[in-house]
Motif scaffolding. Structure first.
Motif, PDB file in Angstrom:
ATOM      1  N   ASP A 110      26.823 -25.434-116.078  1.00 34.45           N
ATOM      2  CA  ASP A 110      28.244 -25.766-115.992  1.00 34.45           C
ATOM      3  C   ASP A 110      29.062 -25.201-117.137  1.00 34.45           C
ATOM      4  N   VAL A 111      28.414 -24.530-118.082  1.00 29.71           N
ATOM      5  CA  VAL A 111      29.113 -24.031-119.257  1.00 29.71           C
ATOM      6  C   VAL A 111      29.721 -22.662-118.960  1.00 29.71           C
ATOM      7  N   THR A 112      31.057 -22.631-118.924  1.00 34.83           N
ATOM      8  CA  THR A 112      31.801 -21.388-118.817  1.00 34.83           C
ATOM      9  C   THR A 112      32.825 -21.381-119.946  1.00 34.83           C
ATOM     10  N   ALA A 113      33.367 -20.231-120.243  1.00 31.10           N
ATOM     11  CA  ALA A 113      34.375 -20.157-121.302  1.00 31.10           C
ATOM     12  C   ALA A 113      35.578 -21.033-120.949  1.00 31.10           C
ATOM     13  N   GLY A 114      35.973 -21.012-119.662  1.00 30.66           N
ATOM     14  CA  GLY A 114      37.116 -21.825-119.245  1.00 30.66           C
ATOM     15  C   GLY A 114      36.866 -23.308-119.392  1.00 30.66           C
ATOM     16  N   ASN A 115      35.690 -23.769-118.951  1.00 31.73           N
ATOM     17  CA  ASN A 115      35.359 -25.187-119.091  1.00 31.73           C
ATOM     18  C   ASN A 115      35.294 -25.595-120.553  1.00 31.73           C
TER      19      ASN A 115
END
Length: 386
Positions: A110-115
């Motif tokens: 679930d780790v994205t730059a946006g999140n």
């Protein structure tokens, strides 16, 4: 029970996962596309509002959003949840209140730059990521969805934004060897997070893992190998500068988890969400029902959604022994006598005598604690001291 009267914690349980890990016995349900996140989050906020009287004495508060998989939550609702929790915590106290630590549990998937940008902007200042292993075969054996490559990508994103990261490690996995564990430890220490939680794989009742073992499809790690693995973890992390401050938790100096430490120090905490537990710091423990729909309906209708118990004097004494021995600091013998009397102190030390002689316990500066040798037998030792 606790002299840390101004400290407290708030735990929010997000009982939702994309899929269930085969070893997990925490209450959660698999999230389907139609899950009503907005109603769920509003229910969490409503319960915390109802429970705000339990926050009134807290001046230094930690907030922990765990699960389940909280990182599945839509980021806009996560921002709303943290904002509302902060508002309730701050307004509940009559004086200056500090929110000292705000932790979010995440899965690498679930780790994205946006999140991560939204999590940081929402006020999260500590992230705990479930990694477990850097060996893809071992990850598949316990039903994890990510692989080692995804861990590295996720860690890089988090490292750019957060100054306090924790990684979960597991040992005793099916097919795991000392060599493969050593390789995982090498990666962990190269990444150098501020905190590492290291757990031995447990075969809990009613889990898929235990069923597979009972069917002969998975072999439980030999006890001697499990002990060797714990010793490897302990030594490897010690050499890398980590201090074991609790049976399963290691930290660089100054980065011990304030929230987790509260559980072992008898600090009061309020838990919201289905199956969440609470403690008033004195005698009362309570736990919410383990059913998302029934929980949400009860909160909406203003009905009781929990059970509770009042601890007896004997149970309070036993809890002090159990929680004290989980920490590296151990049991403060002087405080133990002040709280429970000279007779209780004498009885405790009499029961501990043989284990002190065998090197499972140590007594330094009026503190009774487990040795490294005793940690792997901690459950048996604690029971023998009751």
């Amino acid at each position: 029970m606790c002299d840390c009267v101004n400290r407290g914690g708030v735990y929010i349980h997000v009982a939702v996962c994309r899929s269930k890990c085969i070893y997990c016995d925490f209450y959660s349900e698999v999230c389907h596309s139609g899950f009503d996140w907005e109603s769920y989050v509003k229910t969490l906020v409503a319960e915390l509002e109802l429970r705000s009287c339990g926050l009134s004495a807290m001046r230094e508060v930690s907030l922990y959003i765990g699960g389940g998989t909280p990182s599945l939550m839509p980021v806009g609702l996560l921002r709303f949840l943290v904002s509302e929790a902060r508002r309730i915590i701050m307004s509940a106290g009559s004086g200056d209140v500090r929110l000292t630590e705000v932790t979010l549990e995440v899965n690498p998937d679930d780790v994205t730059a946006g999140n991560a940008d939204v999590w940081l902007d929402a006020g999260i200042n500590r992230v705990s990521m479930g990694v477990q292993s850097m060996n893809d075969k071992e990850l598949r054996s316990i039903g994890r969805r990510h692989d080692a490559k995804k861990v590295m990508e996720a860690y890089g994103i988090l490292r750019q934004r957060f100054g306090n990261l924790s990684l979960d490690l597991m040992f005793g996995l099916p097919g795991q060897t000392l060599e493969s564990l050593s390789s995982t430890l090498d990666v962990f220490t190269e990444l150098h997070p501020e905190h590492i939680s290291a757990y031995s794989l447990m075969y809990e009742e009613r889990t898929a893992l235990t069923r597979l073992r009972d069917l002969g499809r998975i072999k439980e790690t030999d006890e001697n190998l499990s002990v060797a693995m714990f010793e490897m973890v302990n030594e490897h992390l010690r050499k890398a500068g980590y201090m074991r401050y609790e049976i399963s938790n290691y930290a660089l100096p100054g980065f011990e988890s304030r929230h987790n430490s509260a559980y072992w120090e008898g600090v009061p905490y309020v838990g919201v969400g289905p199956s969440a537990h609470s403690f008033d710091g004195r005698r009362c423990r309570r736990w919410n029902i383990s059913d998302i729909r029934a929980y949400m309906l009860a909160v909406e209708n203003g009905e009781k959604c929990h059970e509770e118990e009042m601890l007896s004097d004997k149970e309070i004494t036993e809890e002090r022994i159990m929680t004290g021995l989980r920490t590296a600091k151990g049991i403060d013998i002087v405080r133990f006598e002040n709280d429970f009397g000279k007779e209780a102190r004498v009885e405790l030390l009499d029961k501990a005598a043989s284990m002190l002689g065998e090197g499972y316990l140590k007594l330094d500066y009026n503190r009774l604690s487990l040795t490294d040798k005793g940690v792997m037998l901690s459950d048996d030792i604690i029971v023998d001291l009751f």
